[in-house]
Scaffold this motif. Structure first.
Motif, mmCIF file in Angstrom:
data_model
loop_
_atom_site.group_PDB
_atom_site.id
_atom_site.type_symbol
_atom_site.label_atom_id
_atom_site.label_comp_id
_atom_site.label_asym_id
_atom_site.label_seq_id
_atom_site.Cartn_x
_atom_site.Cartn_y
_atom_site.Cartn_z
ATOM 1 N N HIS A 43 0.852 -1.199 0.000
ATOM 2 C CA HIS A 43 0.000 0.000 0.000
ATOM 3 C C HIS A 43 0.882 1.241 0.000
ATOM 4 C CE1 HIS A 43 -2.946 -3.085 1.186
ATOM 5 N NE2 HIS A 43 -3.740 -2.321 0.462
ATOM 6 N N GLY A 115 -7.173 -4.168 9.889
ATOM 7 C CA GLY A 115 -7.183 -4.623 8.486
ATOM 8 C C GLY A 115 -8.523 -4.281 7.881
ATOM 9 N N ILE A 179 -10.241 4.391 -1.476
ATOM 10 C CA ILE A 179 -9.329 3.794 -2.467
ATOM 11 C C ILE A 179 -9.409 4.653 -3.715
ATOM 12 C CG2 ILE A 179 -8.923 1.812 -3.976
ATOM 13 C CD1 ILE A 179 -9.678 0.003 -1.695
ATOM 14 N N HIS A 297 -2.893 2.964 -4.574
ATOM 15 C CA HIS A 297 -3.385 2.617 -3.228
ATOM 16 C C HIS A 297 -2.762 1.282 -2.808
ATOM 17 C CE1 HIS A 297 -6.208 1.912 0.084
ATOM 18 N NE2 HIS A 297 -6.239 0.686 -0.365
ATOM 19 N N TYR A 390 -16.095 -7.990 -1.048
ATOM 20 C CA TYR A 390 -15.078 -8.992 -0.768
ATOM 21 C C TYR A 390 -15.599 -9.913 0.338
ATOM 22 C CZ TYR A 390 -11.437 -6.234 -3.229
ATOM 23 O OH TYR A 390 -10.671 -5.554 -4.150
ATOM 24 N N ARG A 418 -12.910 -12.137 -3.928
ATOM 25 C CA ARG A 418 -11.804 -12.503 -3.033
ATOM 26 C C ARG A 418 -12.225 -13.661 -2.102
ATOM 27 N NH1 ARG A 418 -11.066 -8.279 -6.299
ATOM 28 N NH2 ARG A 418 -9.101 -7.148 -6.032
ATOM 29 N N ASP A 425 -2.391 -9.870 1.849
ATOM 30 C CA ASP A 425 -3.120 -9.175 2.921
ATOM 31 C C ASP A 425 -3.239 -10.019 4.187
ATOM 32 O OD1 ASP A 425 -5.404 -7.229 0.864
ATOM 33 O OD2 ASP A 425 -3.464 -6.737 1.739
HETATM 34 C C1 LIG Z 1 -6.214 -2.408 2.727
HETATM 35 C C2 LIG Z 1 -7.393 -3.015 2.098
HETATM 36 O O1 LIG Z 1 -8.237 -3.585 2.750
HETATM 37 C C3 LIG Z 1 -7.542 -3.047 0.642
HETATM 38 O O2 LIG Z 1 -6.689 -2.134 0.015
HETATM 39 C C4 LIG Z 1 -7.230 -4.459 0.168
HETATM 40 O O3 LIG Z 1 -5.870 -4.713 0.449
HETATM 41 C C5 LIG Z 1 -7.505 -4.591 -1.307
HETATM 42 O O4 LIG Z 1 -7.330 -5.944 -1.662
HETATM 43 P P1 LIG Z 1 -7.088 -6.340 -3.204
HETATM 44 O O5 LIG Z 1 -5.672 -6.002 -3.507
HETATM 45 O O6 LIG Z 1 -7.393 -7.822 -3.240
HETATM 46 O O7 LIG Z 1 -8.072 -5.531 -4.005
#
Ligand SMILES: CC(=O)[C@@H](O)[C@H](O)COP(=O)(O)O
Ligand SMILES: Cc1ncc(C[n+]2csc(CCOP(=O)(O)OP(=O)(O)O)c2C)c(N)n1
Ligand SMILES: [Mg+2]
Length: 633
Positions: A43, A115, A179, A297, A390, A418, A425
């Motif tokens: 990130h 998270g 985002i 992001h 997600y 996801r 993550d």
């Molecule tokens: C920090 C957060 O919760 C999101 O930025 C997540 O990491 C996005 O996941 P993807 O990369 O799978 O879209």
């Protein structure tokens, strides 16, 4: 390598630095972040935006005694750099490497695991109340972004904090971005706070004029307090937060270290809850990230000189893209279809829908619970909402799915993206529980496609059912199958036989179907006749199909990328035991009952003995031990 950063191994090392040193240290940290994250991914933009803020926080507050809770926690890289973990950034977000989020087991400076968005104020208030009850003296700080502030939990916590009046500092990191662009009335309010000089000017003008009236001027100023306060009610300047019982400080420049130090010291000493409104720039200090903070992001490895992703072989389309494009195609014919995202339009592929049908697209902010019941409201009035969430964030909306959608049997299609192992993550984001927490809800249909073509078919089938439907699909690219055919309606609640054998039947859902195919090929080289069955529907289960397999094979094995507790294979077991055939199940291949750490998907599957070759070996060894004929292969 770095004149100042190399001397920083704990927050105490900041105490000897001047504000000028901290400015120079900010530059070094930005260079460190860009250089490391360009290799590991992560990130980047969120962290580039909070370099000065993190330095100021660790200069004014002293962790681990004082507690800092980072909302979402994706912006905690500088916090980790300052608390002795800079050498671990080579393995950021890698298997057995440094987490991309705060983790108490990783460091005593990480006060709370985050998270999922919007939890920081609740957690921080809990810590503050614990301190009050213990009569200890530590300071507690929550750092929350303007995006996370659109989450309902944040308001619940602000409301409670204002009531409790405990000493607590909330830092609102306002970069006008979630985002993507931030959305909602709160976001507009904050932008007025950021840009509205009126209040300050009017207040100063009045005071200036009154001071010039000899004698009575001073008295009038006193009585003008009410006027000033009424101006406050008219203008903005944090009145919303003040009304919730907070002292509002700001807005201040989140890249001016000296001012940050002064304001944070002031906030630290104030009694009661304080909200410091800090204005930052997401991606600051790296031009591509400043220009495209949404793209930066969360990034994979990239070329620093151009900001472009490192070359990748031409990969199949992502499941999310196929999802968004298919819903958009269907919406062209069916005007009742509307689409909803909770601040994740890029990640869920719904950007294409927004482009085509802006009036039928809704981004509700980071508000999964609201998104779900908002969809129920639309459905109760004749629309067919499609929500993309997600799997891990869907956990927030369990009651809304149950109570607001399924109980009323409303026509809502939930794209659960996801689903399965997500990778870097880690624990807070693995999509490994949705089959378990959804399967027990009455009226709900649950499907999972073996590839991106079947995803298209499931979307079309799901929308046609006019009832609550979940379609769960994985992060990342599809299997590379042709997509030129229009979606077709699937035979309802039926699976399909992909390979016919008579000794062992491998029953799988979703991405695990490809896994089962690899295992079957391996077993066949050893002379084991193997069936592969794509169950397609987790609920209602294809009972007839399962019964046929159990009657015509010696053993059944079940595959799912979900926890072993209460998921698809539990459903198969429940059904077979209801007809006295549960002994047919030889093995269930699913994730164990634990939080699965970060790491590449193949490495994690192997870690839990779910790699195809591991499964084949396990089955061959079992059959040999049973005295079955097993060729050498
Ligand atoms: C920090 C957060 O919760 C999101 O930025 C997540 O990491 C996005 O996941 P993807 O990369 O799978 O879209
Ligand atoms: C419950 C939940 N929903 C969605 C997400 C995905 N997500 C991660 S960061 C983010 C945007 C956060 O915006 P903000 O709080 O302003 O932080 P910034 O990235 O701007 O620093 C989102 C939506 C999440 N982590 N948790
Ligand atoms: Mg933001």
């Amino acid at each position: 390598m770095y004149k100042l950063l190399d001397q920083i191994n704990s927050p105490e090392d900041l105490q000897s630095l001047t504000a000028d040193d901290l400015c120079r240290l900010s530059d070094e940290i930005r260079d460190f972040l860009i250089s490391n994250v360009s290799k590991t991914g992560g990130h980047l933009a969120p962290n580039l935006g909070v370099v000065e803020l993190s330095l100021a926080l660790h200069s004014v507050f002293s962790t681990p005694k004082d507690k800092i809770v980072w909302d979402v926690g994706h912006q905690s890289y500088i916090h980790k750099i300052l608390t002795g973990r800079k050498k671990q950034f080579n393995d950021l977000r890698k298997f057995k490497g440094l987490s991309g989020f705060p983790k108490p087991e990783e460091s005593e400076h990480d006060s709370f695991a985050t998270g999922h968005s919007s939890t920081s104020i609740s957690a921080a208030l809990g810590m503050a109340k614990a301190r009050d009850l213990k009569q200890s003296s530590e300071k507690v700080v929550a750092v929350i972004g303007d995006g996370a502030l659109t989450g309902g939990m944040a308001f619940e916590a602000l409301n409670h904090a204002g009531h409790e009046k405990s000493n607590l500092t909330v830092i609102l990191n306002d970069n006008e971005m979630s985002i993507g662009e931030n959305v909602g009335a709160m976001s507009s309010y904050l932008s007025r706070l950021r840009t509205d000089p009126t209040y300050h000017r009017v207040k100063d003008d009045i005071e200036f004029l009154l001071k010039r009236i000899p004698a009575i001027g001073g008295k009038v100023i006193k009585s003008m307090e009410r006027v000033k306060d009424s101006l406050k009610y008219l203008m903005v300047s944090g009145i919303l937060f003040e009304e919730m019982g907070f002292t509002y400080l700001g807005p201040i420049d989140g890249h001016d270290v000296s001012n940050l130090l002064n304001v944070l010291k002031n906030a630290r000493e104030k009694n009661g809850p304080v909200l410091v409104h800090v204005i930052t720039k997401k991606g600051k200090g790296y031009e591509p990230a400043e220009k495209f903070p949404d793209k930066f992001h969360g990034v994979s490895s990239f070329d620093v000189s151009t900001g472009k992703p490192l070359e990748r072989p031409n990969l199949p389309p992502k499941y999310s893209e196929v999802f968004g494009d298919t819903v958009t195609e269907i919406a062209k014919e069916d005007k009742s279809v509307v689409a909803i995202t909770a601040a994740m339009k890029d990640g869920t592929g719904l950007k294409s829908f927004e482009k085509e049908f802006p009036e039928r697209f809704f981004d509700v902010g980071i508000a999964e619970q609201h998104a779900t019941t908002f969809a129920a409201g639309l459905a109760s009035s004749g629309y067919k909402p499609v929500i993309a969430l997600y799997s891990t964030f869907l956990q927030r909306a369990y009651d809304q799915i149950t109570h607001d959608i399924c109980l009323q049997n409303l026509p809502v299609v939930l794209g659960v993206d996801r689903a399965g192992i997500v990778g870097g993550d880690g624990e807070t984001h693995q999509g490994l529980y949705d089959l378990s927490f959804l399967r027990n809800i009455p009226n709900l249909v649950i499907m999972s496609p073996k590839n991106e073509k079947e995803l298209k078919d499931m979307i079309s089938t799901g929308i046609s059912l006019n009832k609550p439907v979940v379609i769960r699909y994985p992060r990342g690219c599809g299997e590379g199958v042709p997509l030129n055919e229009p979606p077709k309606l699937l035979p309802l609640y039926k699976g399909e036989t992909l390979r016919k054998g008579n000794q062992i039947a491998l029953v799988a859902v979703g991405k695990m179907v490809n896994h089962a195919n690899k295992v079957a090929e391996n077993l066949e080289t050893h002379g084991i006749s193997t069936t592969v069955y794509n169950a397609r529907f987790i609920k209602p289960l294809d009972e007839e199909g399962i019964k046929k397999l159990a009657s015509s094979h010696q053993h059944l094995c079940v595959f799912e990328e979900n926890t072993e507790i209460g998921g698809f294979s539990s459903g198969v077991l429940e059904y077979l035991s209801s007809i006295g055939m549960s002994d047919k199940i030889l093995f269930r291949f699913a994730l164990p009952d634990k939080f699965i750490p970060q790491g590449e998907r193949d490495k994690l599957l192997a870690e839990y003995m779910m790699a195809p070759e591991q499964i084949s070996d396990k089955l061959l060894n079992f059959l040999r031990d049973e005295g079955e004929q097993v060729d050498h292969g």
